[in-house]
Design an enzyme around this catalytic site. Structure first.
Site, PDB file in Angstrom:
ATOM      1  N   GLU A   1       0.732  -1.082   0.013  1.00  0.00           N
ATOM      2  CA  GLU A   1       0.155  -0.032  -0.082  1.00  0.00           C
ATOM      3  C   GLU A   1       0.900   1.226   0.024  1.00  0.00           C
ATOM      4  O   GLU A   1       0.448   2.263  -0.401  1.00  0.00           O
ATOM      5  CB  GLU A   1      -0.815   0.069   1.216  1.00  0.00           C
ATOM      6  CG  GLU A   1      -1.927   1.116   1.210  1.00  0.00           C
ATOM      7  CD  GLU A   1      -2.540   1.394   2.617  1.00  0.00           C
ATOM      8  OE1 GLU A   1      -2.873   0.373   3.027  1.00  0.00           O
ATOM      9  OE2 GLU A   1      -2.854   2.671   2.732  1.00  0.00           O
TER      10      GLU A   1
ATOM     11  N   SER B   1       0.148  -9.363   7.028  1.00  0.00           N
ATOM     12  CA  SER B   1      -1.233  -8.506   7.277  1.00  0.00           C
ATOM     13  C   SER B   1      -0.745  -7.368   8.247  1.00  0.00           C
ATOM     14  O   SER B   1      -0.684  -7.671   9.447  1.00  0.00           O
ATOM     15  CB  SER B   1      -2.265  -9.473   7.385  1.00  0.00           C
ATOM     16  OG  SER B   1      -3.159  -8.400   8.166  1.00  0.00           O
TER      17      SER B   1
END
Ligand code: SF4
Length: 311
Positions: A131, A229
């Site tokens: 991201e 994650s």
């Protein structure tokens, strides 16, 4: 001798967020419509269980655009992509389907707005996370963008004009740490512009709040989520910071019986990319090791649904 009963306290909300549901649906619907294989640039969401299931259905995950046959469809993962990746996809005549979470796209839009107005931008986030690469990559050279991972990075930044400076954040950060970094930024650069609070998404915030609300009485924290994650790691850190034995697990096989020795209160949650099916199988594994009582706590009701793109 009867086995003691352990309380498994389930944090709420936990597990899938709207961006993850949307991204998985995009892959499944694309396979249905175009047939396998469907190429996905990067793991569409960071969860091993989800990725293995999608592979079985016909998804192929790769970080390298040049490995995808020309003219194929390519799905961009929920984490978003840089402009360079979009450009490369065009060069290889790929047909993109965008599974970027709309809340990440919102951050890209903020960045592009600032860049168009000649601002330099500080991004608060973790180096190397896709991201962050996608958001920094909204500017081709990343010359006008600086990454800050912690408070001490702030003093290394050399900006051209302190009055034309803005900040954005990764969506899956620790709320507390990000607040501290932002207040330090505001002290050093009093005129810095930014979002109202930060860009941390509702799902990250709600999952951290739900764990924090139950953490005081927990003797063990189990977070269902994969190692890569970001939001799941931030949940585990909440336990670590309070010196509570905490584990991040993405398979029932990882659960060890000794974790439950001399414990009575276990807090269990799932990161935003952890399916409830996996959480259930982890609870079943715990139940196979010891007597448990499941307590489901009330929490914020999430009813956000993101529309699918045209597939
Ligand atoms: S964690 Fe937040 S930003 Fe990431 S996909 Fe879910 S809703 Fe979107």
């Amino acid at each position: 001798m009867t086995k003691k009963i352990i309380n498994i306290n389930l944090a709420n909300p936990r597990g899938f967020c709207a961006g993850v549901v949307r991204a998985i649906e995009i892959v499944e619907k694309s396979i249905e419509k175009y047939g396998p294989p469907i190429y996905v640039r990067h793991e569409v969401v960071h969860n091993k269980f989800v990725i293995e299931n999608l592979k079985k259905k016909g998804a192929i995950f790769t970080d390298n655009i040049d490995e995808i046959p020309m003219n194929s469809h390519v799905i961009f993962s929920a984490h978003g992509v840089s402009k360079k990746i979009r450009e490369e996809s065009k060069q290889y005549q790929l047909k993109p389907i965008d599974a970027t979470c709309p809340l990440v796209t919102k951050v890209h839009n903020e960045v592009n707005h600032y860049l168009n107005n000649d601002y330099e931008i500080i991004m608060i986030g973790h180096k190397g996370h896709p991201e962050v690469e996608g958001t920094l990559g909204q500017e081709a050279e990343s010359a006008k963008m600086f990454l800050v991972e912690n408070e001490s990075d702030i003093k290394k930044i050399k900006v051209k004009n302190k009055d034309k400076l803005a900040y954005v954040t990764q969506t899956t950060l620790s709320l507390d740490e990000t607040r501290n970094i932002i207040s330090k930024l505001i002290t050093v650069f009093p005129n810095i512009k930014g979002p109202k609070a930060d860009d941390i998404c509702y799902a990250t915030q709600n999952r951290q709040d739900a764990v924090n609300n139950q953490l005081d009485k927990a003797e063990l924290l189990i977070v269902v989520g994969s190692n890569n994650s970001s939001n799941s790691n931030r949940l585990k850190e909440l336990g670590d910071k309070k010196n509570i034995e905490s584990y991040l697990v993405d398979s029932p096989k990882s659960i060890k019986s000794e974790w439950f020795n001399n414990k009575k209160e276990v807090l269990l949650t799932g990161g935003a990319s952890a399916p409830e099916e996996l959480i259930k199988s982890i609870i079943e594994r715990i139940a196979s090791l010891t007597n448990i009582k499941i307590n489901e706590f009330n929490g914020v009701k999430e009813n956000i649904i993101f529309k699918l793109p045209k597939i």
